[in-house]
Design a protein around this motif. Structure first.
Motif, PDB file in Angstrom:
ATOM      1  N   ARG A   1      38.219  29.798  38.655  1.00 49.78           N
ATOM      2  CA  ARG A   1      38.363  30.574  39.929  1.00 49.78           C
ATOM      3  C   ARG A   1      38.920  29.382  40.988  1.00 49.78           C
ATOM      4  O   ARG A   1      38.392  28.192  40.939  1.00 49.78           O
ATOM      5  CB  ARG A   1      36.845  31.020  40.412  1.00 49.78           C
ATOM      6  CG  ARG A   1      36.407  32.025  39.529  1.00 49.78           C
ATOM      7  CD  ARG A   1      35.267  32.784  40.190  1.00 49.78           C
ATOM      8  NE  ARG A   1      35.564  33.657  41.425  1.00 49.78           N
ATOM      9  CZ  ARG A   1      36.107  34.533  41.300  1.00 49.78           C
ATOM     10  NH1 ARG A   1      36.520  35.368  40.167  1.00 49.78           N
ATOM     11  NH2 ARG A   1      36.344  35.373  42.567  1.00 49.78           N
TER      12      ARG A   1
ATOM     13  N   GLY B   1      39.533  33.949  43.810  1.00 49.10           N
ATOM     14  CA  GLY B   1      39.507  34.569  42.522  1.00 49.10           C
ATOM     15  C   GLY B   1      40.275  33.879  41.579  1.00 49.10           C
ATOM     16  O   GLY B   1      40.582  32.615  41.596  1.00 49.10           O
ATOM     17  N   THR B   2      40.498  34.400  40.437  1.00 44.41           N
ATOM     18  CA  THR B   2      41.163  33.769  39.124  1.00 44.41           C
ATOM     19  C   THR B   2      42.659  33.530  39.623  1.00 44.41           C
ATOM     20  O   THR B   2      43.146  34.022  40.627  1.00 44.41           O
ATOM     21  CB  THR B   2      40.989  34.317  37.810  1.00 44.41           C
ATOM     22  OG1 THR B   2      42.111  35.741  38.321  1.00 44.41           O
ATOM     23  CG2 THR B   2      39.838  35.031  37.536  1.00 44.41           C
TER      24      THR B   2
ATOM     25  N   GLU C   1      45.259  34.425  38.225  1.00 47.11           N
ATOM     26  CA  GLU C   1      46.259  35.555  37.984  1.00 47.11           C
ATOM     27  C   GLU C   1      45.767  36.752  39.179  1.00 47.11           C
ATOM     28  O   GLU C   1      46.583  37.400  39.531  1.00 47.11           O
ATOM     29  CB  GLU C   1      45.910  36.375  36.780  1.00 47.11           C
ATOM     30  CG  GLU C   1      46.324  35.367  35.469  1.00 47.11           C
ATOM     31  CD  GLU C   1      47.827  35.108  35.716  1.00 47.11           C
ATOM     32  OE1 GLU C   1      48.689  35.887  35.965  1.00 47.11           O
ATOM     33  OE2 GLU C   1      48.053  33.897  35.614  1.00 47.11           O
ATOM     34  N   GLN C   2      44.514  36.770  39.592  1.00 48.69           N
ATOM     35  CA  GLN C   2      44.188  37.522  40.681  1.00 48.69           C
ATOM     36  C   GLN C   2      44.810  37.243  42.018  1.00 48.69           C
ATOM     37  O   GLN C   2      45.381  38.109  42.594  1.00 48.69           O
ATOM     38  CB  GLN C   2      42.718  37.480  41.029  1.00 48.69           C
ATOM     39  CG  GLN C   2      41.998  38.485  39.796  1.00 48.69           C
ATOM     40  CD  GLN C   2      40.274  38.244  39.833  1.00 48.69           C
ATOM     41  OE1 GLN C   2      39.986  37.239  40.473  1.00 48.69           O
ATOM     42  NE2 GLN C   2      39.533  38.918  39.143  1.00 48.69           N
ATOM     43  N   LEU C   3      44.890  36.029  42.327  1.00 46.17           N
ATOM     44  CA  LEU C   3      45.504  35.505  43.530  1.00 46.17           C
ATOM     45  C   LEU C   3      47.184  35.644  43.480  1.00 46.17           C
ATOM     46  O   LEU C   3      47.454  36.112  44.348  1.00 46.17           O
ATOM     47  CB  LEU C   3      45.135  33.848  43.718  1.00 46.17           C
ATOM     48  CG  LEU C   3      43.915  33.582  43.823  1.00 46.17           C
ATOM     49  CD1 LEU C   3      43.753  31.861  44.012  1.00 46.17           C
ATOM     50  CD2 LEU C   3      43.215  34.174  45.043  1.00 46.17           C
ATOM     51  N   LYS C   4      47.669  35.468  42.319  1.00 51.07           N
ATOM     52  CA  LYS C   4      49.075  35.761  42.243  1.00 51.07           C
ATOM     53  C   LYS C   4      49.375  37.236  42.073  1.00 51.07           C
ATOM     54  O   LYS C   4      50.508  37.645  42.859  1.00 51.07           O
ATOM     55  CB  LYS C   4      49.558  35.243  40.829  1.00 51.07           C
ATOM     56  CG  LYS C   4      49.531  33.734  40.532  1.00 51.07           C
ATOM     57  CD  LYS C   4      49.828  33.478  39.131  1.00 51.07           C
ATOM     58  CE  LYS C   4      49.775  32.098  38.964  1.00 51.07           C
ATOM     59  NZ  LYS C   4      50.002  31.732  37.137  1.00 51.07           N
ATOM     60  N   ARG C   5      48.678  38.212  42.011  1.00 47.93           N
ATOM     61  CA  ARG C   5      48.959  39.740  42.187  1.00 47.93           C
ATOM     62  C   ARG C   5      48.617  40.000  43.571  1.00 47.93           C
ATOM     63  O   ARG C   5      49.142  40.935  44.029  1.00 47.93           O
ATOM     64  CB  ARG C   5      47.905  40.451  41.370  1.00 47.93           C
ATOM     65  CG  ARG C   5      48.496  40.332  39.661  1.00 47.93           C
ATOM     66  CD  ARG C   5      47.740  41.226  39.155  1.00 47.93           C
ATOM     67  NE  ARG C   5      46.262  41.398  39.060  1.00 47.93           N
ATOM     68  CZ  ARG C   5      45.496  40.647  37.915  1.00 47.93           C
ATOM     69  NH1 ARG C   5      46.098  40.152  36.970  1.00 47.93           N
ATOM     70  NH2 ARG C   5      44.307  40.811  37.835  1.00 47.93           N
ATOM     71  N   MET C   6      48.140  39.262  44.601  1.00 48.09           N
ATOM     72  CA  MET C   6      48.043  39.517  46.005  1.00 48.09           C
ATOM     73  C   MET C   6      49.204  39.554  46.711  1.00 48.09           C
ATOM     74  O   MET C   6      49.470  40.108  47.447  1.00 48.09           O
ATOM     75  CB  MET C   6      46.854  38.502  46.371  1.00 48.09           C
ATOM     76  CG  MET C   6      45.342  38.742  46.116  1.00 48.09           C
ATOM     77  SD  MET C   6      44.361  37.479  46.860  1.00 48.09           S
ATOM     78  CE  MET C   6      44.764  37.722  48.546  1.00 48.09           C
TER      79      MET C   6
ATOM     80  N   ASP D   1      54.778  44.674  39.815  1.00 47.43           N
ATOM     81  CA  ASP D   1      53.800  43.817  39.801  1.00 47.43           C
ATOM     82  C   ASP D   1      53.455  43.241  38.693  1.00 47.43           C
ATOM     83  O   ASP D   1      52.350  42.480  38.538  1.00 47.43           O
ATOM     84  CB  ASP D   1      52.419  44.824  40.303  1.00 47.43           C
ATOM     85  CG  ASP D   1      52.130  45.813  39.386  1.00 47.43           C
ATOM     86  OD1 ASP D   1      52.674  45.853  38.563  1.00 47.43           O
ATOM     87  OD2 ASP D   1      51.368  46.320  39.691  1.00 47.43           O
TER      88      ASP D   1
ATOM     89  N   SER E   1      52.801  44.799  35.889  1.00 45.34           N
ATOM     90  CA  SER E   1      51.795  45.449  34.802  1.00 45.34           C
ATOM     91  C   SER E   1      52.678  46.233  33.771  1.00 45.34           C
ATOM     92  O   SER E   1      53.699  46.498  33.934  1.00 45.34           O
ATOM     93  CB  SER E   1      51.097  46.480  35.901  1.00 45.34           C
ATOM     94  OG  SER E   1      52.056  47.460  36.172  1.00 45.34           O
TER      95      SER E   1
ATOM     96  N   THR F   1      56.426  36.923  38.076  1.00 46.01           N
ATOM     97  CA  THR F   1      55.261  37.119  38.972  1.00 46.01           C
ATOM     98  C   THR F   1      55.282  35.972  40.070  1.00 46.01           C
ATOM     99  O   THR F   1      55.554  34.711  39.675  1.00 46.01           O
ATOM    100  CB  THR F   1      54.024  37.321  38.180  1.00 46.01           C
ATOM    101  OG1 THR F   1      53.983  36.049  37.359  1.00 46.01           O
ATOM    102  CG2 THR F   1      54.257  38.618  37.472  1.00 46.01           C
TER     103      THR F   1
END
Length: 330
Positions: free
Chosen positions: A220, A233-234, A236-241, A281, A283, A308
């Motif tokens: 994290r 976040g992880t 990946e979570q931060l990158k998706r923001m 995104d 996905s 990404t």
């Protein structure tokens, strides 16, 4: 914010271990300068947690408070189950700290540095020598053990620094920018050491300005800016923001390119390169939508790549570009 009190998991698989580090509302000011302005942390045991932030964001201050080197002005925290205010000795017995600058004494040998640390931990002579020998071997320093530490390379000094930190068998290690100034090979060696520590059950609290380092190591990541946690976040979570992700389609045939452009009217077109760029995104659902439209038009791209945002994008978006993060040398 979860506390360190034992709780029962939803799956009913038994009690969950308390977090290695838990903090609520940590505050610290120096004069009229607020360095930490209500920082909350929850770090599971046996994980790597990375704290990112610009110079002066408060990363080192957070480490100093959690390792009981300085006192907070407000808030509360527990480290290894011990309150940093009421049980500082308990905290110190459970942690190891490696700062930005090496604690190695260059005037004595690597082995003597290790034995000195063993004395500070009140190990017997026999236990101290055994522990020193084991750690010098683990960190590949046996051949240099009898040489003055001043003759060591930067990477060797950092390895010795961490080896000294491990003499007391800490369950939690604070690494404050541990690879600053190291060459790429030494940095990657240090990453491997950190991974091995975690595999052995140690929790690592890492501060760094090397974004790739956090991406490679951390379970994290929290971004500290203006004294507050801007996001956590992880990787990946931060990158998706962060917006900016896209699918890039390249075509060899101009007619296929024109057909794809008609099928994907929202795409940004580069007529010269025969490339279409569609916001995405990254996905699976987004990608399938693009491919379904091409299939319906009977068109196939010669090259498809998904882009990404990386942690550089996250860092600049969350900190407003207030500081230039260090680039990892390649």
């Amino acid at each position: 914010m979860p506390s360190s009190v034992m709780s029962t998991s939803k799956q009913g698989s038994g009690p969950q271990a308390p977090p290695a580090v838990s903090a609520i509302g940590l505050r610290k000011s120096y004069g009229d300068k607020t360095v930490l302005d209500g920082v909350d942390l929850h770090i599971p045991a046996g994980s790597v947690f990375a704290l990112l932030g610009p110079n002066g964001a408060g990363k080192t201050t957070a480490v100093k408070i959690l390792s009981t080197l300085i006192s907070a002005d407000g808030g509360q925290a527990q480290v290894a189950g011990h309150d940093i205010t009421t049980s500082p000795d308990g905290v110190r017995a459970a942690i190891g700290v490696t700062g930005q600058f090496s604690a190695v004494d260059g005037l004595i040998t690597g082995e003597e540095n290790m034995l000195l640390m063993a004395d500070l931990h009140h190990l017997s002579k026999r236990e101290g020598r055994r522990t020193a020998a084991e750690l010098l071997e683990r960190f590949d320093l046996v051949d240099a053990a009898k040489k003055p530490a001043s003759t060591y390379s930067g990477g060797m000094k950092r390895r010795l620094d961490i080896a000294m930190t491990l003499v007391g068998g800490p369950r939690i290690i604070f690494l404050d920018e541990p690879t600053t100034g190291l060459d790429p090979r030494s940095r990657h060696n240090m990453w491997q050491i950190i991974r091995e520590l975690v595999t052995g059950g140690v929790t690592v609290f890492l501060t760094t300005q090397y974004l790739e380092e956090a991406d490679q190591l951390a379970d994290r990541i929290a971004v500290l800016n203006d004294g507050r946690i801007a996001a956590e976040g992880t990787a990946e979570q931060l990158k998706r923001m962060i917006p900016g992700g896209h699918v890039r389609l390249r075509f060899a045939d101009p007619s296929a390119y024109r057909g794809a452009a008609a099928a994907l009217p929202a795409a940004t077109a580069d007529d010269e390169a025969l490339v279409l760029r569609i916001a995405s995104d990254g996905s699976q659902r987004d990608l399938r939508s693009v491919l379904d439209r091409l299939d319906a038009a009977g068109i196939e791209a010669d090259e498809l790549t998904v882009h990404t945002p990386d942690l550089d994008d996250v860092f600049f978006a969350l900190t407003g570009g207030t500081d230039q993060p260090k680039e990892t040398l390649r």
